[in-house]
Design a protein around this motif. Structure first.
Motif, short mmCIF file in Angstrom:
data_model
loop_
_atom_site.label_atom_id
_atom_site.label_comp_id
_atom_site.label_asym_id
_atom_site.label_seq_id
_atom_site.Cartn_x
_atom_site.Cartn_y
_atom_site.Cartn_z
N PRO A 102 -58.79 21.58 6.45
CA PRO A 102 -58.55 20.60 5.38
C PRO A 102 -57.62 19.47 5.81
O PRO A 102 -57.82 18.31 5.43
CB PRO A 102 -57.89 21.43 4.28
N THR A 103 -56.62 19.80 6.66
CA THR A 103 -55.68 18.78 7.11
C THR A 103 -56.36 17.74 7.99
O THR A 103 -56.29 16.55 7.74
CB THR A 103 -54.54 19.44 7.92
N LEU A 104 -57.05 18.27 9.03
CA LEU A 104 -57.68 17.34 9.97
C LEU A 104 -58.80 16.55 9.30
O LEU A 104 -59.05 15.40 9.66
CB LEU A 104 -58.21 18.09 11.19
N SER A 105 -59.46 17.14 8.31
CA SER A 105 -60.55 16.38 7.69
C SER A 105 -60.01 15.16 6.96
O SER A 105 -60.71 14.17 6.80
CB SER A 105 -61.44 17.25 6.80
N ILE A 106 -58.77 15.22 6.51
CA ILE A 106 -58.18 14.00 5.92
C ILE A 106 -57.63 13.09 7.01
O ILE A 106 -58.01 11.92 7.11
CB ILE A 106 -57.04 14.36 4.95
N THR A 107 -56.74 13.64 7.84
CA THR A 107 -55.99 12.76 8.73
C THR A 107 -56.86 12.16 9.83
O THR A 107 -56.78 10.96 10.09
CB THR A 107 -54.80 13.52 9.37
N VAL A 108 -57.72 12.99 10.46
CA VAL A 108 -58.52 12.45 11.56
C VAL A 108 -59.56 11.46 11.03
O VAL A 108 -59.73 10.38 11.60
CB VAL A 108 -59.18 13.59 12.37
N THR A 109 -60.19 11.82 9.92
CA THR A 109 -61.17 10.90 9.34
C THR A 109 -60.51 9.55 9.04
O THR A 109 -61.03 8.49 9.42
CB THR A 109 -61.75 11.47 8.03
N ALA A 110 -59.36 9.62 8.37
CA ALA A 110 -58.68 8.38 7.98
C ALA A 110 -58.26 7.60 9.23
O ALA A 110 -58.41 6.37 9.28
CB ALA A 110 -57.48 8.69 7.10
N PRO A 195 -58.40 10.96 -1.21
CA PRO A 195 -57.26 11.10 -0.28
C PRO A 195 -57.48 10.38 1.05
O PRO A 195 -56.54 9.76 1.58
CB PRO A 195 -57.12 12.61 -0.08
N VAL A 196 -58.70 10.43 1.57
CA VAL A 196 -58.97 9.74 2.84
C VAL A 196 -58.84 8.23 2.63
O VAL A 196 -58.23 7.53 3.44
CB VAL A 196 -60.38 10.09 3.37
N PHE A 197 -59.36 7.76 1.51
CA PHE A 197 -59.30 6.33 1.21
C PHE A 197 -57.83 5.87 1.11
O PHE A 197 -57.46 4.82 1.63
CB PHE A 197 -60.06 6.06 -0.09
N THR A 198 -57.02 6.68 0.46
CA THR A 198 -55.60 6.34 0.33
C THR A 198 -54.94 6.23 1.71
O THR A 198 -54.26 5.25 2.01
CB THR A 198 -54.84 7.43 -0.48
N LEU A 199 -55.15 7.26 2.53
CA LEU A 199 -54.54 7.27 3.85
C LEU A 199 -55.08 6.12 4.70
O LEU A 199 -54.34 5.49 5.46
CB LEU A 199 -54.79 8.63 4.52
N ILE A 262 -52.06 16.74 12.95
CA ILE A 262 -52.01 18.15 12.60
C ILE A 262 -50.95 18.43 11.54
O ILE A 262 -51.05 19.39 10.77
CB ILE A 262 -51.76 19.03 13.87
N THR A 263 -49.92 17.59 11.46
CA THR A 263 -48.89 17.84 10.47
C THR A 263 -49.28 17.33 9.09
O THR A 263 -48.55 17.52 8.13
CB THR A 263 -47.56 17.17 10.86
N GLY A 264 -50.42 16.69 9.00
CA GLY A 264 -50.92 16.28 7.70
C GLY A 264 -50.20 15.08 7.14
O GLY A 264 -49.46 14.40 7.83
N ALA A 265 -50.44 14.84 5.88
CA ALA A 265 -49.81 13.72 5.19
C ALA A 265 -49.26 14.28 3.88
O ALA A 265 -49.94 14.30 2.86
CB ALA A 265 -50.84 12.64 4.92
N ALA A 266 -48.02 14.77 3.94
CA ALA A 266 -47.46 15.57 2.85
C ALA A 266 -47.57 14.90 1.48
O ALA A 266 -48.05 15.52 0.53
CB ALA A 266 -46.01 15.92 3.15
N LEU A 267 -47.16 13.64 1.40
CA LEU A 267 -47.12 13.00 0.09
C LEU A 267 -48.52 12.86 -0.52
O LEU A 267 -48.73 13.09 -1.70
CB LEU A 267 -46.44 11.63 0.18
N ILE A 268 -49.48 12.51 0.34
CA ILE A 268 -50.85 12.37 -0.15
C ILE A 268 -51.42 13.73 -0.53
O ILE A 268 -52.11 13.87 -1.54
CB ILE A 268 -51.70 11.65 0.92
N GLU A 269 -51.09 14.76 0.24
CA GLU A 269 -51.57 16.10 -0.08
C GLU A 269 -51.01 16.58 -1.42
O GLU A 269 -51.69 17.24 -2.20
CB GLU A 269 -51.17 17.09 1.01
N ILE A 270 -49.75 16.24 -1.68
CA ILE A 270 -49.15 16.67 -2.95
C ILE A 270 -49.84 15.97 -4.11
O ILE A 270 -50.25 16.59 -5.07
CB ILE A 270 -47.63 16.39 -2.96
N VAL A 271 -49.99 14.65 -3.98
CA VAL A 271 -50.61 13.89 -5.08
C VAL A 271 -52.02 14.38 -5.35
O VAL A 271 -52.44 14.53 -6.49
CB VAL A 271 -50.58 12.39 -4.76
N PHE A 272 -52.80 14.67 -4.30
CA PHE A 272 -54.18 15.07 -4.50
C PHE A 272 -54.35 16.58 -4.54
O PHE A 272 -55.48 17.07 -4.52
CB PHE A 272 -55.07 14.46 -3.42
#
Lengths: 325, 518
Positions: A102-110, A195-199, A262-272
């Protein structure tokens, strides 16, 4: 060349390993310096019984001297044991593992989208230099760059989820439906979009502005003047030389971004309400879940080291002036 | 006319009939603020888990939403006249979710584990327990070394869910497996109304109904606890209809929930209260002097503090929570607002105003969060007017615990917390050396009354002791009461029979009787 390259790679890997050990060591002692400990925080404020706190400390070996704890942690690490979460009573990898995808699918895609779109738009804008479009692009990029990610995320939820109902507000899956197969994948992508769009919006300006500045700088270089003077068509000059050179800073940033992915995007993960690594990390910080925290730092250090080595090699390929050896 | 009345009567009956016949089926989606730590419901303090456990597990006795003790796995119980022997009669025919029969052996095993794990939250309530026995499959006898009146209340409260012995009482390499290392902690087996299906950490927990539940088959097919850590997102998800119940409500959104036509937004009193603690004896402070404590109390206006910071709940000037009515003494009151008297008392106590207009400086320590920051700011402003200069210090929770709880390094602090399920909880807050007696307050008379109150089982007798404790607190004033905490209940109107609406029937967070009218 091959032997030399192998030597180079060996040297880089060796220094990466040393760096990782250093990172883990420094972090180990720093997080123990902060006030509070996992046992006390676990017991909380409602009923902070010293009996419970002591029993927990004994159970997890937190009553031992710090150096002993450190040596034990490092020995376990050498044996391939990433660590143990005091809060969840689980090996760290069991908590980290399910978060990777789930982390990489947001961060790497973005990041991939931000890198490609950002550099593309920068190239496009530089062709429009001193024109209206360039000004608009730059303005938007400044505004986006200054925007806090959690705020932007909330606004996007408000507009696209609450008002327009195009996307779900949060989570990975529709909780009322239990989709399987392809429908499940589509549901996941549907949830992934915002979330991807935001990042993407947060990262895009970085790539745009760096590439943009780099193009402007390159255009002033002597080689451009010379090649221009000898009659090379502008278009060819730009595509063959300027672009290739200008993209290098963006590649470096892209490498670093991937390393941190790999460390993700904490604030975006919390919001979404997205179950990514950033939330796990932040949670571990608040609860002083020492070993879980160290496991994530370890993973981060490994990822960044690898990303940096790969980036350096890619840049050497792109730019023959750079010598690895 | 007569015909009309008959028709009207029939219509009304029909409406009532349809309104009250619960519908079967559907999925209830609940926005929950955090993951549980695990599904071992007794091993650790876990507030997020306690929102979910009662749907999966049962207790011997449980608390309803008015904090009354109600029967659960135990149909009835008796306490011997000397208060030393508790006999519980268990329901018959109860099955674990895997089909195994539930027996007294499960209760004995669970309570023995709790007693033997000092880090378990309920462990200290078992300190005086000398024997836990099962004379037959449906009877449990617990023996004590001395009477412990609040025992039933604590048994109904926290970390006392009955766990399956046949799953947990196992060995690995000849050694017993600790209950924290059992794989069932990730995949629980209980006796409750819903069975565990899956837990995607950080995302959701899914449960399906247990048709064999001993209080009848639940109406809902499925419950999903969707983990939404951000209160803004939880609000949006609720408004967009993605969730039916919101367990993660920000007070800032309450007016918006109340305006929404398809929403029920209620506040109910909880036995938890806001108060300001004085440093009575933990380090030198002007507030070591009771006269100064009174002066500060006269200088404060609790209505204003409540209106500007707390907003929901109620103002309170008593010394125990009115949410537990039998133990609350309505006649003891903390000082009201009287700044002139405050100034006079401060002069008398030897703190005249200095050249800068201030009498002394005091440090008010609080932890992060809007309500605390607002409260601290209002208190600072009010004390400033009588010449007490307040310095504010804000800490994150870990640092707060170190500074206030452990070191006692403060003059004033604001806090709240659960004071139930029994007034015995006062031992923790005002008893000498109490776990959360941050004030350092110590009065032998209070200690004596509190320990007497804990050993007598007659409620009328107990009430006398607790009333007297509150009278003494009003004289010693170790803390300044401000307000009672309210618990928010926000759900869609079509969600019927929420646990809080079934006081006396189901326990807190038990959705066995909840149904969807849609």
């Amino acid at each position: 060349m091959d032997v030399l390259f192998a030597k180079y790679l060996f040297r880089r890997i060796l220094s990466a390993v040393l760096l990782i050990v250093l990172v883990i060591t420094i972090n180990f002692f720093i997080i123990h310096l902060a006030p509070g400990d996992p046992a006390t925080i676990m017991t909380g404020l409602e009923n902070p019984s010293p009996q419970i706190i002591e029993a927990l400390k004994r159970k997890y070996g937190l009553d031992k001297p710090l150096v002993v704890q450190y040596l034990k942690y490092m020995t376990n690490l050498l044996r391939g044991d990433l660590g143990f979460s005091y809060v969840y009573d689980q090996p760290s990898w069991k908590l980290i593992g399910p978060r990777v995808f789930p982390t990489l699918s947001i961060t790497v895609t973005a990041s991939v989208l931000a890198f490609s779109l950002g550099t593309y738009l920068a190239v496009l804008a530089s062709r429009l230099r001193k024109k209206f479009g360039d000004l608009i692009f730059s303005l938007i990029s400044y505004v986006l760059y200054a925007m806090p990610s959690f705020w932007l995320g909330l606004i996007l939820i408000l507009v696209f989820a609450s008002k327009l109902r195009w996307f779900p507000t949060s989570g990975m899956f529709d909780m009322r439906a239990s989709y399987e197969g392809l429908r499940k994948v589509l549901d996941y992508l549907h949830h992934l979009f915002l979330p991807v769009f935001t990042l993407l919006l947060i990262q895009l300006p970085v790539f745009y502005r760096v590439t943009r500045a780099s193009i402007v700088q390159n255009l002033r270089e002597d080689y451009v003047t010379v090649l221009s003077a000898v009659g090379l068509p502008n278009d060819k000059l730009f595509k063959k030389y300027v672009m290739k050179n200008s993209i290098i800073p963006a590649v470096t940033i892209f490498g670093i971004t991937l390393g941190f992915s790999i460390t993700g995007a904490a604030l975006i993960e919390i919001v979404f309400a997205w179950p990514g690594m950033g939330r796990l990390l932040l949670d571990a910080v608040f609860r002083k879940d020492y070993q879980l925290l160290l496991s994530i730092y370890f993973l981060m250090a490994v990822f960044i080291s690898v990303a940096m080595i790969v980036t350096d090699i890619v840049i050497a390929v792109l730019d023959p002036r750079v010598r690895l050896l | 006319m007569r015909k009309f009345l008959v028709v009207a009567f029939l219509l009304m009956t029909a409406v009532l009939f349809f309104a009250q016949t619960p519908k079967k089926g559907g999925t209830l989606v609940i926005a929950h603020w955090s993951d549980p730590i695990s599904f071992n419901p007794c091993a650790k303090i876990d507030d997020a888990g306690n929102g979910i456990y009662p749907s999966i597990f049962s207790k011997l006795v449980a608390l309803d939403h008015d904090y009354n003790v109600i029967p659960d796995l135990a149909e009835s119980w008796e306490v011997s006249p000397d208060g030393l022997t508790y006999t519980f009669h268990l329901r018959k025919g109860v099955k674990w979710h895997d089909g195994q029969p539930f027996t007294a052996a499960d209760v004995v095993w669970t309570f023995t584990q709790i007693k033997n794990h000092p880090e378990a939250p309920a462990s200290k309530h078992f300190e005086k327990v000398t024997a836990i026995e099962a004379p037959d499959d449906h009877t449990v006898i617990i023996k004590m070394s001395e009477p412990q009146a609040p025992f039933i209340g604590f048994l109904a409260w926290y970390g006392t869910f009955i766990m399956p012995k046949h799953i947990y009482d196992v060995t690995k390499d000849g050694q017993p497996v600790d209950w924290l290392d059992n794989p069932a902690n990730q995949k629980p087996i209980g006796t409750g109304p819903f069975k565990f299906v899956e837990w995607v950490k950080g995302d959701h927990v899914t449960l399906v109904k247990n048709p064999d539940y001993y209080m009848g088959e639940p109406y809902l097919d499925k419950i999903v606890f969707k983990i939404i850590p951000d209160q803004n997102t939880a609000f949006q998800a609720f408004m967009a209809g993605e969730v039916d119940v919101n367990n993660n409500v920000s007070n800032a959104h309450i007016p918006l929930y109340q305006k929404s036509p398809d929403t029920v937004a209620l506040q109910r009193p909880a036995p938890s209260r806001y108060y300001m603690g004085f440093n009575v004896a933990r380090r030198p402070s002007p507030f070591n002097n009771v006269k100064v404590r009174f002066a500060a109390s006269y200088a404060l206006n609790r209505q204003e503090i409540f209106d500007k910071a707390i907003k929901y709940g109620s103002v309170s000037d008593g010394f125990y929570t009115p949410a537990i009515p039998w133990a609350y003494n309505p006649n003891t009151k903390a000082p009201g607002y009287d700044p002139k008297l405050a100034e006079k008392l401060l002069d008398e106590a030897g703190y005249p105003r200095g050249k800068d207009g201030y009498r002394f400086e005091a440090v008010l320590v609080y932890f992060q969060g809007q309500v605390w920051a607002d409260m601290a700011a209002v208190i600072k402003e009010q004390l400033d007017k009588v010449g007490i200069k307040v310095k504010l210090e804000e800490y994150e929770i870990a640092a707060y615990i170190e500074k206030v709880l452990k070191a006692g390094d403060f003059d004033l602090t604001v806090l709240n917390g659960f004071q139930g399920p029994d007034p015995d909880n006062l031992k923790l807050r005002v008893g000498t050396g109490g776990d959360i007696n941050v004030m350092g307050y110590s009065n032998p008379k209070v200690d004596e009354l509190l320990s007497k109150g804990a050993t007598i089982s007659d409620v009328k007798e107990r009430q006398k002791y607790y009333f007297e404790v509150q009278e003494i607190l009003a004289q010693d004033l170790p803390f300044y009461p401000i307000g009672e905490v309210a618990v928010n209940f926000v759900h869609k109107k079509y969600v019927k029979n929420m646990p809080y609406q079934l006081v006396g029937k189901v326990s807190i967070n038990n959705f066995a009787k909840t149904w969807l009218d849609k």
